[in-house]
Design an enzyme around this catalytic site. Structure first.
Site, PDB file in Angstrom:
ATOM      1  N   GLY A 114      19.277 -28.479  21.733  1.00  0.00           N
ATOM      2  CA  GLY A 114      18.101 -29.295  21.437  1.00  0.00           C
ATOM      3  C   GLY A 114      16.840 -28.471  21.640  1.00  0.00           C
ATOM      4  O   GLY A 114      16.803 -27.567  22.482  1.00  0.00           O
ATOM      5  N   GLY A 192      25.970 -33.670  11.757  1.00  0.00           N
ATOM      6  CA  GLY A 192      25.943 -32.210  11.896  1.00  0.00           C
ATOM      7  C   GLY A 192      27.280 -31.790  12.476  1.00  0.00           C
ATOM      8  O   GLY A 192      28.262 -32.540  12.429  1.00  0.00           O
ATOM      9  N   ILE A 194      28.212 -31.609  15.513  1.00  0.00           N
ATOM     10  CA  ILE A 194      28.711 -32.457  16.606  1.00  0.00           C
ATOM     11  C   ILE A 194      29.279 -33.763  16.054  1.00  0.00           C
ATOM     12  O   ILE A 194      30.358 -34.202  16.468  1.00  0.00           O
ATOM     13  CB  ILE A 194      27.592 -32.696  17.643  1.00  0.00           C
ATOM     14  CG1 ILE A 194      27.282 -31.368  18.359  1.00  0.00           C
ATOM     15  CG2 ILE A 194      27.994 -33.773  18.650  1.00  0.00           C
ATOM     16  CD1 ILE A 194      26.121 -31.409  19.336  1.00  0.00           C
ATOM     17  N   PRO A 217      22.428 -36.932   1.838  1.00  0.00           N
ATOM     18  CA  PRO A 217      23.888 -36.750   1.975  1.00  0.00           C
ATOM     19  C   PRO A 217      24.228 -35.315   2.353  1.00  0.00           C
ATOM     20  O   PRO A 217      23.529 -34.387   1.949  1.00  0.00           O
ATOM     21  CB  PRO A 217      24.422 -37.092   0.573  1.00  0.00           C
ATOM     22  CG  PRO A 217      23.361 -37.906  -0.069  1.00  0.00           C
ATOM     23  CD  PRO A 217      22.047 -37.453   0.517  1.00  0.00           C
ATOM     24  N   ARG A 275      19.496 -37.448  22.298  1.00  0.00           N
ATOM     25  CA  ARG A 275      18.313 -37.447  23.156  1.00  0.00           C
ATOM     26  C   ARG A 275      17.883 -38.894  23.398  1.00  0.00           C
ATOM     27  O   ARG A 275      17.920 -39.720  22.468  1.00  0.00           O
ATOM     28  CB  ARG A 275      17.152 -36.694  22.498  1.00  0.00           C
ATOM     29  CG  ARG A 275      17.285 -35.186  22.522  1.00  0.00           C
ATOM     30  CD  ARG A 275      17.126 -34.623  23.940  1.00  0.00           C
ATOM     31  NE  ARG A 275      17.170 -33.170  23.977  1.00  0.00           N
ATOM     32  CZ  ARG A 275      18.277 -32.448  24.207  1.00  0.00           C
ATOM     33  NH1 ARG A 275      19.429 -33.047  24.410  1.00  0.00           N
ATOM     34  NH2 ARG A 275      18.211 -31.131  24.257  1.00  0.00           N
ATOM     35  N   GLU A 304      14.453 -38.690  32.267  1.00  0.00           N
ATOM     36  CA  GLU A 304      15.639 -38.181  32.968  1.00  0.00           C
ATOM     37  C   GLU A 304      15.177 -37.491  34.228  1.00  0.00           C
ATOM     38  O   GLU A 304      14.299 -36.629  34.136  1.00  0.00           O
ATOM     39  CB  GLU A 304      16.409 -37.203  32.070  1.00  0.00           C
ATOM     40  CG  GLU A 304      17.059 -37.909  30.890  1.00  0.00           C
ATOM     41  CD  GLU A 304      17.887 -36.986  29.999  1.00  0.00           C
ATOM     42  OE1 GLU A 304      18.013 -35.794  30.339  1.00  0.00           O
ATOM     43  OE2 GLU A 304      18.387 -37.463  28.982  1.00  0.00           O
ATOM     44  N   HIS A 323      23.241 -37.029  31.623  1.00  0.00           N
ATOM     45  CA  HIS A 323      23.089 -35.912  30.671  1.00  0.00           C
ATOM     46  C   HIS A 323      24.100 -34.787  30.964  1.00  0.00           C
ATOM     47  O   HIS A 323      23.716 -33.665  31.307  1.00  0.00           O
ATOM     48  CB  HIS A 323      21.652 -35.362  30.707  1.00  0.00           C
ATOM     49  CG  HIS A 323      21.286 -34.601  29.466  1.00  0.00           C
ATOM     50  ND1 HIS A 323      20.021 -34.540  28.963  1.00  0.00           N
ATOM     51  CD2 HIS A 323      22.039 -33.829  28.614  1.00  0.00           C
ATOM     52  CE1 HIS A 323      19.993 -33.788  27.868  1.00  0.00           C
ATOM     53  NE2 HIS A 323      21.213 -33.341  27.641  1.00  0.00           N
ATOM     54  N   ILE A 324      25.382 -35.121  30.784  1.00  0.00           N
ATOM     55  CA  ILE A 324      26.441 -34.148  31.116  1.00  0.00           C
ATOM     56  C   ILE A 324      27.288 -33.756  29.906  1.00  0.00           C
ATOM     57  O   ILE A 324      28.365 -33.170  30.068  1.00  0.00           O
ATOM     58  CB  ILE A 324      27.379 -34.682  32.225  1.00  0.00           C
ATOM     59  CG1 ILE A 324      27.981 -36.038  31.832  1.00  0.00           C
ATOM     60  CG2 ILE A 324      26.668 -34.761  33.559  1.00  0.00           C
ATOM     61  CD1 ILE A 324      29.210 -36.421  32.656  1.00  0.00           C
TER      62      ILE A 324
HETATM   63  O1  LIG Z   1      21.784 -28.178  24.806  1.00  0.00           O
HETATM   64  C1  LIG Z   1      21.243 -29.280  24.796  1.00  0.00           C
HETATM   65  O2  LIG Z   1      20.317 -29.566  24.026  1.00  0.00           O
HETATM   66  C2  LIG Z   1      21.684 -30.280  25.745  1.00  0.00           C
HETATM   67  O3  LIG Z   1      21.291 -31.402  25.680  1.00  0.00           O
HETATM   68  C3  LIG Z   1      22.630 -29.859  26.802  1.00  0.00           C
HETATM   69  O4  LIG Z   1      23.705 -30.695  26.822  1.00  0.00           O
END
Ligand SMILES: O=C(O)C(=O)CO
Length: 358
Positions: A114, A192, A194, A217, A275, A304, A323-324
């Site tokens: 991110g 994406g 993920i 798309p 996020r 956070e 956030h793990i």
């Molecule tokens: O790499 C990132 O952006 C994260 O949120 C870590 O998990």
């Protein structure tokens, strides 16, 4: 390193070089080292990345040797005159910080996929190159997303609580029932790497259909998981499970709000491992507490850490993790290595392994 939180942060200056008879650096080496690019590392990073920096002999670096973030005031001091900066996602890299660093700063490497903590406009304006760490965390994040989805939909936190605290009276026909993946429609918001990895892991649970929405798309990615492109509204209406995988940008800020939740089924589960800023948390609280949706699993929040007094913590149908998603030893070391290599390559004026196009 259990004691690292307790220890007072120590600044390390590290460079590997031959020593003189007295065990100190020879004056020649000292002279040579003082010409090496200066780098500031804003946190203890996992050992593999640290080793790459140390062994490179290419930089002299200072490290905020703590598991907690460097205080902003200290950071503003420490970045003065550096050539490179390696940061993590808790550091806000904005105009103030870049001004404090000054014109020597050429390369920023963030140990994260991110980049919403970076002011890209300011970095671009100053011609600073930016490395980041996509791909290496995809498996860990996808794995955690599946775990969070199942934990939320099958009410595992409530269930263990009941078992431990005497709520387990007898086997009951509808007690602690949840929602299953078999025959469900899974929606992905932001397709994406993920999102694809999540869908690949969910497919063996006999999901009936994958749908997704994005700015446009993405047929190449979608074909890997046989996912259908739908509008944002259709995603809300059709998804039994909705997983948010998009980046936080001005366009996606609080895009998951009452407009989305009000269109979702009241049996649907909302999952966010991207996020916290993409969600309007007041609207989410409303949707969860009124039964507009069945449950939410969040690995990310605003702020956070989320204060323990936050209303979302009062809800049984909301599972909140700190956030793990990328927190496996393998992945955090891979992120650390990639961040270190990006930094070194950038400082050598070479293409980074993973560089943001500004
Ligand atoms: O790499 C990132 O952006 C994260 O949120 C870590 O998990």
């Amino acid at each position: 390193m259990w004691c690292s939180r307790m220890a007072l942060p120590r600044l390390q200056r590290i460079a590997v070089a031959p020593l003189n008879a007295a065990g100190g650096l020879t004056s020649k080496v000292q002279r040579e080292m003082s010409t090496l690019p200066r780098v500031y590392v804003t946190r203890q990073i996992p050992p593999e990345g640290l080793k790459i920096l140390k062994d490179s002999g290419q930089v002299q670096f200072e490290l905020w040797d703590s598991d907690d973030p460097v205080p902003r005031k200290e950071l503003l001091q420490k970045v003065k005159g550096v050539d490179g900066l390696l940061c993590v996602l808790t550091e806000k890299i904005d105009a103030e910080l870049l001004d404090a660093a000054g014109p020597n700063l050429k390369v920023l490497s963030t140990m994260s996929v991110g980049f919403d903590h970076l002011s890209l406009e300011e970095l671009k304006k100053r011609g600073i190159r930016v490395g980041y760490t996509p791909d290496v965390l995809t498996d860990a994040v996808a794995e955690l997303t599946v775990a969070l989805l199942l934990t939320t939909s099958r009410r595992l936190i409530e269930a263990t609580h009941e078992a431990k605290t005497g709520g387990w009276g007898t086997w009951r026909t509808l007690w602690l029932c949840g929602h299953e993946l078999a025959n469900s429609t899974v929606g992905i918001f932001g397709l994406g790497r993920i999102g694809v990895a999540i869908a690949e892991r969910l497919a063996p649970f006999k999901v009936k259909k994958f749908i997704y929405t994005d700015m446009a798309p993405r047929p190449e990615l979608a074909s890997a998981i046989n996912a259908e492109f739908v509008s944002f509204d259709e995603l809300a209406k059709q998804s039994d499970f909705l997983a948010v995988c998009c980046a936080l940008t001005p366009e996606t800020k609080e895009i998951c709000n009452k407009n989305l939740f009000s269109k979702m089924k009241n049996t649907s589960i909302f999952i966010n491992t991207s996020r916290g800023g993409v969600v309007n948390q007041e609207d989410l609280y409303e949707a969860l507490s009124t039964g507009q949706i069945a449950g939410a699993g969040l690995d990310v929040t605003v702020p956070e850490p989320l204060p323990t007094s936050h209303p979302l913590f009062t809800l049984k149908n909301c599972v909140i993790l700190p956030h793990i998603a990328s927190a496996s030893y393998t992945t955090r070391n891979a992120m650390s290595s990639l961040a270190a290599n990006n930094l070194l390559l950038g400082l050598r004026g070479q293409p980074m392994i993973k560089e943001l196009k500004l």
